[in-house]
Design an enzyme around this catalytic site. Sequence first.
Site, PDB file in Angstrom:
ATOM      1  N   GLU A 126       0.811  -1.224   0.000  1.00  0.00           N
ATOM      2  CA  GLU A 126       0.000   0.000   0.000  1.00  0.00           C
ATOM      3  C   GLU A 126       0.842   1.271   0.000  1.00  0.00           C
ATOM      4  O   GLU A 126       0.509   2.243  -0.691  1.00  0.00           O
ATOM      5  CB  GLU A 126      -0.947  -0.008   1.205  1.00  0.00           C
ATOM      6  CG  GLU A 126      -2.114  -0.963   1.076  1.00  0.00           C
ATOM      7  CD  GLU A 126      -1.748  -2.414   1.345  1.00  0.00           C
ATOM      8  OE1 GLU A 126      -2.559  -3.312   1.024  1.00  0.00           O
ATOM      9  OE2 GLU A 126      -0.628  -2.639   1.882  1.00  0.00           O
ATOM     10  N   HIS A 196     -11.847  -6.165   7.681  1.00  0.00           N
ATOM     11  CA  HIS A 196     -12.580  -5.816   6.460  1.00  0.00           C
ATOM     12  C   HIS A 196     -13.847  -5.050   6.805  1.00  0.00           C
ATOM     13  O   HIS A 196     -14.859  -5.167   6.102  1.00  0.00           O
ATOM     14  CB  HIS A 196     -12.916  -7.079   5.655  1.00  0.00           C
ATOM     15  CG  HIS A 196     -11.708  -7.818   5.166  1.00  0.00           C
ATOM     16  ND1 HIS A 196     -11.049  -8.730   5.954  1.00  0.00           N
ATOM     17  CD2 HIS A 196     -11.039  -7.756   3.990  1.00  0.00           C
ATOM     18  CE1 HIS A 196     -10.009  -9.215   5.267  1.00  0.00           C
ATOM     19  NE2 HIS A 196      -9.986  -8.643   4.080  1.00  0.00           N
TER      20      HIS A 196
END
Length: 392
Positions: A126, A196
């Site tokens: 990321e 998540h």
Amino acid sequence: MAAVVATAGWLLRLRAARAGGHWRRLRGAGLLRGFLQPTSAGRDAAQRRQVAHFTFQPDPEPMEYGQTQKMNLFQAVTSALDNSLAKDPTAVIFGEDVAFGGVFRCTVGLRDKYGKDRVFNTPLCEQGIVGFGIGIAVTGATAIAEIQFADYIYPAFDQIVNEAAKYRYRSGDLFNCGSLTIRSPWGCVGHGALYHSQSPEAFFAHCPGIKVVVPRSPFQAKGLLLSCIEDKNPCIFFEPKILYRAAVEQVPVEPYNIPLSQAEVIQEGSDVTLVAWGTQVHVIREVASMANEKLGVSCEVIDLRTILPWDVDTVCKSVIKTGRLLISHEAPLTGGFASEISSTVQEECFLNLEAPISRVCGYDTPFPHIFEPFYIPDKWKCYDALRKMINY
């Protein structure tokens, strides 16, 4: 010892479920981790347990932007990206798995249409994705980065906060990376558990130099995303993933823009102001209906839309009229963005308040799995808080 007991208990429950014929093991490529999927009666029971905590309410069909088409939220995002790539030859899309369409299918078909040089995969890194995007944006091109889940944006935190947000300022506006947009699926989904389900908007709301946006619907998503991509500041665009398929409405086919930093008054009222963003907007819309039916209370419902910089004027104007404010978001209570709104309104509207400001948010715990229904700030929690404000 406790781990052994827990494992034994899990195996016994699994054996009992198999004996009842309610489960089957999925086989095939990519499914070797042993996930279980319910069949027949088991599936029906699972669906009943995972009923959404909200009811999506589509907006009226927009007529001012030409032809419309029924789209869900991920299709609206795809349409916005398609429009951007077609309009801007410098625009590129990159991230983990975006070349084949991404895990939520938001970029499906774009590589085939625009080529592998404009829509391409990156390594699973990321900070590298955002750093790469900053470099592209500094050259003057339009960079559209995808972080696969908002929960995994934290490795890129330094690149966003110390590089992207400060690039213009530290160079005296000689250089900037304002054409960078970072997209990321956000919020609870019913079964996402710790990694998540997170809503990290408040972390970035403390950082001058970027804009943070969260849409509530397909129409809003397309217009706000196009505005983020065209804005001359780095933007983070959080997409409520539970709405990717659950939210369906008419969306213009051609590009259009919804202004950033302008909250929308969805429903006018006189007794209480309700403020939320993303999925939670649909929760407070239900609360407004419940309050009217059960209590005869008139609620003004506001979708904040942009978290940073947020629309102080619209919220304060509403609170001056109603005298009461309830703010709700999925993120934990302590340090959540509701705290900033509450503090600002208390400073600006103190003499107009008829009751203490109420914050209905997630708990100060990691996001749970099986206990998600108890964690989320559903309509019953919001309604209870509203009732207490009215009776204050």
